[in-house]
Motif scaffolding. Structure first.
Motif, PDB file in Angstrom:
ATOM      1  N   ALA A  59     -10.005   1.636 -10.962  1.00  0.00           N
ATOM      2  CA  ALA A  59     -10.472   2.468  -9.847  1.00  0.00           C
ATOM      3  C   ALA A  59     -11.572   3.427 -10.277  1.00  0.00           C
ATOM      4  CB  ALA A  59      -9.301   3.260  -9.258  1.00  0.00           C
ATOM      5  N   PHE A  99     -10.323  -0.505  -2.774  1.00  0.00           N
ATOM      6  CA  PHE A  99     -10.441   0.937  -2.943  1.00  0.00           C
ATOM      7  C   PHE A  99     -11.387   1.464  -1.877  1.00  0.00           C
ATOM      8  CE2 PHE A  99     -10.036  -0.505  -7.505  1.00  0.00           C
ATOM      9  CZ  PHE A  99      -8.728  -0.074  -7.677  1.00  0.00           C
ATOM     10  N   SER A 100     -11.112   2.666  -1.372  1.00  0.00           N
ATOM     11  CA  SER A 100     -12.009   3.298  -0.404  1.00  0.00           C
ATOM     12  C   SER A 100     -12.385   4.686  -0.901  1.00  0.00           C
ATOM     13  CB  SER A 100     -11.343   3.389   0.976  1.00  0.00           C
ATOM     14  OG  SER A 100     -11.075   2.090   1.481  1.00  0.00           O
ATOM     15  N   HIS A 101     -13.688   4.977  -0.856  1.00  0.00           N
ATOM     16  CA  HIS A 101     -14.228   6.245  -1.351  1.00  0.00           C
ATOM     17  C   HIS A 101     -15.028   6.951  -0.260  1.00  0.00           C
ATOM     18  CE1 HIS A 101     -13.513   4.077  -5.146  1.00  0.00           C
ATOM     19  NE2 HIS A 101     -13.593   5.233  -5.770  1.00  0.00           N
ATOM     20  N   LEU A 142     -12.254   8.761  -4.515  1.00  0.00           N
ATOM     21  CA  LEU A 142     -11.250   7.799  -4.067  1.00  0.00           C
ATOM     22  C   LEU A 142     -10.230   8.478  -3.163  1.00  0.00           C
ATOM     23  CD1 LEU A 142     -10.045   4.892  -4.418  1.00  0.00           C
ATOM     24  CD2 LEU A 142      -8.672   5.851  -6.271  1.00  0.00           C
ATOM     25  N   SER A 198     -15.903   0.943   1.080  1.00  0.00           N
ATOM     26  CA  SER A 198     -14.768   0.321   0.398  1.00  0.00           C
ATOM     27  C   SER A 198     -15.261  -0.751  -0.554  1.00  0.00           C
ATOM     28  CB  SER A 198     -13.797  -0.293   1.400  1.00  0.00           C
ATOM     29  OG  SER A 198     -13.173   0.698   2.181  1.00  0.00           O
ATOM     30  N   LEU A 207      -1.758   2.488  -6.713  1.00  0.00           N
ATOM     31  CA  LEU A 207      -2.290   3.021  -7.979  1.00  0.00           C
ATOM     32  C   LEU A 207      -1.243   3.740  -8.812  1.00  0.00           C
ATOM     33  CD1 LEU A 207      -5.928   4.347  -7.573  1.00  0.00           C
ATOM     34  CD2 LEU A 207      -5.085   2.103  -8.212  1.00  0.00           C
ATOM     35  N   GLU A 264      -6.102   3.195  -1.400  1.00  0.00           N
ATOM     36  CA  GLU A 264      -6.128   1.904  -2.080  1.00  0.00           C
ATOM     37  C   GLU A 264      -4.988   1.039  -1.555  1.00  0.00           C
ATOM     38  OE1 GLU A 264      -2.779   3.698  -4.148  1.00  0.00           O
ATOM     39  OE2 GLU A 264      -4.705   4.560  -3.578  1.00  0.00           O
ATOM     40  N   GLN A 306       0.851  -1.194   0.000  1.00  0.00           N
ATOM     41  CA  GLN A 306       0.000   0.000   0.000  1.00  0.00           C
ATOM     42  C   GLN A 306       0.881   1.236   0.000  1.00  0.00           C
ATOM     43  OE1 GLN A 306      -2.506   0.248   3.473  1.00  0.00           O
ATOM     44  NE2 GLN A 306      -3.500   2.117   2.822  1.00  0.00           N
TER      45      GLN A 306
END
Length: 290
Positions: free
Chosen positions: A81, A235-237, A100, A153, A71, A103, A68
Motif C-alpha cells: 500500500a 486501494f483508494s487515496h 490512503l 483508486s 490491511l 482498501e 473488506q
C-alpha cells in the motif's frame, strides 16, 4: 503510451506487470490466509464476519465476492500500500501527496463444491446472486463521507484478468462529471440509459499489473464463471489537501471484527480444529495450478 494522458482522457490507465512474480506470490499467500481467517473465524464464533461479502450462485455453488477491510490482516498488503509504484504515479496524477483511506480485496473466488455443500456453510447469509458488481462509480459512495471527487483508486491484479473471468469493465471518459445513482439491492447503480453497456471496455491485464482509475469513472464487472479466483486488491487515496480524518470508512469494521478474530486464534491455540483448512478452501492455489 503516456499513462497520465490516458488517465486524463479516459479516467483510467494501466501499468502492466508493475509487480513481479515473487511479489504476486506474496499477495496470493496473504489472500489465501485472509480467506481462511474470515471464513474460519466466522464458523468458529457462530457469526458471519462483517468483512465478508459472500453469494450463492444461481447456477449453484458459493462464491466469495469481497473481503473488506484487509490491511490490518496482511503484512504484504500493508507494505504494498505504501509502494512507490503506487504512490509515485498517484502523486503525479493528483498533484498532491496521496493519503490512503480505504482498501478491499475483490476475490470473485468460487469455493470448492465439498465446502459449498457443507452444513457449516448454513451459517452464512448467501443471497442467490453472483459476483458481478453494479454499474456505478465510487464517488457515489465516497461523497457521503465528504471525500473529494479527486480520489483515485489503484487495482492490483493478483490473478490474470482475462475477458472470460469477470474483469473490470469501464466506460472511458465518464469521469468528467458525476451521475446521481439509484439504490439497488447490491448497492448503488447509475440509472438505466446513462451508459451503453455494450460499449464497456474490459480491463484485461496480467497478474502484477496496476489499474489507476478516477472515483467518477463508471465501471462494473460481470460474473466470474470459472472455477478459479479473479482477485484484485484495491486501494483508494485522496489528496492530502482534503485533510480528512483517518479510517472513517473502514475503521468501524476493523474494531467490530478484530475481537472475534483474536478469539478464533485463541481457540486454535487451545486445540480447536478448522473444518476447512486452506488446502481445502483453495486446492488449486496450493497445488500451484494457476
Amino acid at each position: 503510451m503516456d499513462p497520465a494522458s490516458d488517465f486524463n482522457r479516459d479516467g483510467y490507465c494501466i501499468l502492466p506487470a508493475a509487480f513481479n512474480a515473487d511479489e504476486v506470490a506474496l499477495m496470493r499467500e496473504d489472500a489465501d490466509f485472509i480467506l481462511q481467517l474470515i471464513l474460519g473465524s466466522s464458523i468458529a464464533n457462530g457469526r458471519q464476519s462483517r468483512r465478508l461479502d459472500i453469494r450463492r450462485r444461481k447456477s449453484g455453488g458459493i462464491v466469495v465476492r469481497k473481503i473488506q477491510p484487509v490491511l490490518d490482516l496482511a503484512p504484504a498488503f500493508a507494505e504494498f500500500a505504501n509502494d512507490d509504484r503506487l504512490l509515485g504515479p498517484l502523486a503525479e496524477l493528483m498533484a498532491d501527496d496521496p493519503v490512503l483511506f480505504e482498501e478491499k480485496l475483490n476475490y470473485k473466488q468460487p469455493l470448492p463444491d465439498v465446502i459449498a455443500a457443507a452444513p457449516e456453510m448454513g451459517l452464512f447469509e448467501t443471497p442467490a446472486d453472483d459476483d458481478r458488481f453494479p454499474v456505478h462509480n465510487d464517488y457515489a459512495y465516497y461523497k457521503y463521507n465528504d471525500y473529494p471527487a479527486a480520489v483515485i483508486s489503484t487495482a492490483i491484479a493478483i490473478d490474470d484478468c482475462r475477458a472470460g473471468n469477470g474483469p473490470m469493465l469501464v466506460f472511458p471518459g465518464t469521469h468528467t462529471q458525476h451521475v446521481e445513482h439509484l439504490r439497488v439491492r447490491n448497492g448503488l447503480e447509475v440509472p438505466e440509459g446513462t451508459v451503453n453497456r455494450a460499449e464497456a471496455v474490459p480491463v484485461v491485464a496480467p497478474a502484477g499489473s496496476v489499474v489507476f482509475f478516477h472515483s467518477r469513472l463508471i465501471h462494473t464487472s460481470g460474473p466470474n464463471p470459472t472455477r478459479e479466483p479473479r482477485r484484485i486488491l484495491i486501494f483508494s487515496h485522496f489528496p492530502k489537501a482534503a485533510a480528512i480524518p483517518f479510517d472513517i470508512r473502514n475503521g468501524p469494521n476493523r474494531l467490530r471484527e478484530s475481537p472475534w478474530e483474536w478469539r478464533y486464534e485463541r481457540m486454535k491455540n487451545a486445540g480447536y480444529r478448522d473444518p476447512f483448512p486452506i488446502d481445502d478452501l483453495a486446492p488449486s492455489l496450493v497445488s500451484g495450478i494457476d
